[in-house]
Design a protein around this motif. Structure first.
Motif, mmCIF file in Angstrom:
data_model
loop_
_atom_site.group_PDB
_atom_site.id
_atom_site.type_symbol
_atom_site.label_atom_id
_atom_site.label_comp_id
_atom_site.label_asym_id
_atom_site.label_seq_id
_atom_site.Cartn_x
_atom_site.Cartn_y
_atom_site.Cartn_z
ATOM 1 N N VAL A 4 -12.773 70.887 99.072
ATOM 2 C CA VAL A 4 -12.355 72.053 99.653
ATOM 3 C C VAL A 4 -13.319 72.447 100.990
ATOM 4 C CG1 VAL A 4 -11.562 73.240 97.655
ATOM 5 C CG2 VAL A 4 -13.943 73.773 98.711
ATOM 6 N N VAL A 5 -12.595 73.022 101.843
ATOM 7 C CA VAL A 5 -13.327 73.327 103.243
ATOM 8 C C VAL A 5 -13.489 74.664 103.314
ATOM 9 C CG1 VAL A 5 -13.033 73.284 105.689
ATOM 10 C CG2 VAL A 5 -12.206 71.240 104.293
ATOM 11 N N LEU A 6 -14.853 75.106 103.633
ATOM 12 C CA LEU A 6 -15.197 76.506 103.969
ATOM 13 C C LEU A 6 -15.361 76.737 105.507
ATOM 14 C CD1 LEU A 6 -15.898 79.443 102.912
ATOM 15 C CD2 LEU A 6 -18.225 78.424 102.458
ATOM 16 N N PRO A 7 -14.515 77.052 106.137
ATOM 17 C CA PRO A 7 -14.757 77.184 107.692
ATOM 18 C C PRO A 7 -15.353 78.223 108.161
ATOM 19 C CG PRO A 7 -12.546 77.463 107.082
ATOM 20 C CD PRO A 7 -13.066 77.360 105.952
ATOM 21 N N GLY A 8 -16.124 78.190 109.398
ATOM 22 C CA GLY A 8 -16.365 79.446 109.707
ATOM 23 C C GLY A 8 -17.476 79.206 111.057
ATOM 24 N N SER A 9 -17.973 80.287 111.701
ATOM 25 C CA SER A 9 -19.025 80.087 112.871
ATOM 26 C C SER A 9 -20.397 80.016 111.945
ATOM 27 C CB SER A 9 -18.800 81.105 113.767
ATOM 28 O OG SER A 9 -18.736 82.578 113.081
ATOM 29 N N PHE A 10 -20.729 80.786 110.901
ATOM 30 C CA PHE A 10 -21.704 80.810 110.483
ATOM 31 C C PHE A 10 -23.034 80.934 111.393
ATOM 32 C CE2 PHE A 10 -19.033 77.800 107.996
ATOM 33 C CZ PHE A 10 -18.866 78.713 106.716
ATOM 34 N N PHE A 13 -25.865 81.666 109.300
ATOM 35 C CA PHE A 13 -25.434 81.548 107.827
ATOM 36 C C PHE A 13 -26.285 82.776 106.750
ATOM 37 C CE2 PHE A 13 -25.735 79.312 103.724
ATOM 38 C CZ PHE A 13 -24.463 78.726 103.467
ATOM 39 N N THR A 14 -25.399 83.657 106.223
ATOM 40 C CA THR A 14 -25.816 84.696 105.554
ATOM 41 C C THR A 14 -25.784 84.460 103.990
ATOM 42 O OG1 THR A 14 -23.742 85.768 105.050
ATOM 43 C CG2 THR A 14 -24.852 86.213 107.336
ATOM 44 N N LEU A 15 -26.614 85.235 103.076
ATOM 45 C CA LEU A 15 -26.376 84.997 101.900
ATOM 46 C C LEU A 15 -25.109 85.432 101.233
ATOM 47 C CD1 LEU A 15 -29.532 87.349 100.915
ATOM 48 C CD2 LEU A 15 -29.375 84.646 100.673
ATOM 49 N N GLY A 16 -24.140 86.037 102.102
ATOM 50 C CA GLY A 16 -22.814 86.122 101.507
ATOM 51 C C GLY A 16 -22.025 84.784 101.647
ATOM 52 N N HIS A 17 -22.448 84.113 102.949
ATOM 53 C CA HIS A 17 -21.701 82.909 102.971
ATOM 54 C C HIS A 17 -22.409 81.814 101.860
ATOM 55 C CE1 HIS A 17 -21.815 83.597 107.425
ATOM 56 N NE2 HIS A 17 -20.398 83.882 107.039
ATOM 57 N N LEU A 18 -23.736 81.777 101.542
ATOM 58 C CA LEU A 18 -24.215 80.982 100.469
ATOM 59 C C LEU A 18 -23.719 81.583 99.134
ATOM 60 C CD1 LEU A 18 -26.401 79.062 99.190
ATOM 61 C CD2 LEU A 18 -27.861 81.070 99.272
#
Length: 168
Positions: A4-10, A13-18
């Motif tokens: 799967v692909v998790l796209p974003g600018s990050f 990179f936050t704890l929410g992204h993690l």
């Protein structure tokens, strides 16, 4: 192998992204964190710095077997998905506003290439965190360390001192 692909600018990179990476890794064999460059946003970190931060974080969290980071080339996300063999995009939703923004893109990705989008509701403890708010709070001198993995906090550097009339 289901990728799967998790796209974003990050950025950053936050704890929410993690949290999204961890949760996506429970339902897929491999998660590609696809880091994009958005020229309309003023970023805090370069794409190379963001990739490094994500790789450091994945290693520190023991996630390198389940997840990796790659730069997202310019062009269509569905083309990148084809290139890496992914048929699913994962997106986090903090609110109904996020859904309203994400839904048309999800429908277009399905229309263009039968790429599905899996929406994951953001965990409650991270629902108030966005990279843009973290950048703003940090730029105004606020402490954002508790919203970021250590590698992201280190990359952003210390909080700048506020400037202007109220600064001493």
């Amino acid at each position: 192998m289901r990728t799967v692909v998790l796209p974003g600018s990050f950025d950053p990179f936050t704890l929410g992204h993690l949290d999204l990476v961890r949760r996506a890794a429970r339902i897929a064999d491999h998660v590609i964190v696809a880091v994009s460059h958005n020229p309309s946003k003023r970023g805090a970190l370069t794409v190379t710095q963001r990739l490094d931060v994500i790789e450091q974080t994945l290693a520190a969290e023991g996630l390198t077997a389940q997840a990796s980071a790659r730069a997202l080339p310019s062009g269509l996300l569905v083309d990148f998905c084809r290139e890496v063999g992914a048929q699913t995009v994962v997106r986090g939703l903090r609110s109904q506003l996020d859904l309203a923004y994400e839904e048309p893109m999800a429908r277009m990705n399905d229309h263009l290439a039968e790429v599905d989008t899996l929406f994951l509701l953001t965990s409650a403890q991270y629902a108030h965190i966005s990279s843009s708010l973290v950048r703003e709070v940090h730029a105004l001198g606020g402490d954002v360390a508790d919203m970021l993995p250590p590698a992201s906090a280190h990359a952003l550097g210390p909080c700048p001192r506020p400037t202007g009339e109220d600064a001493s």
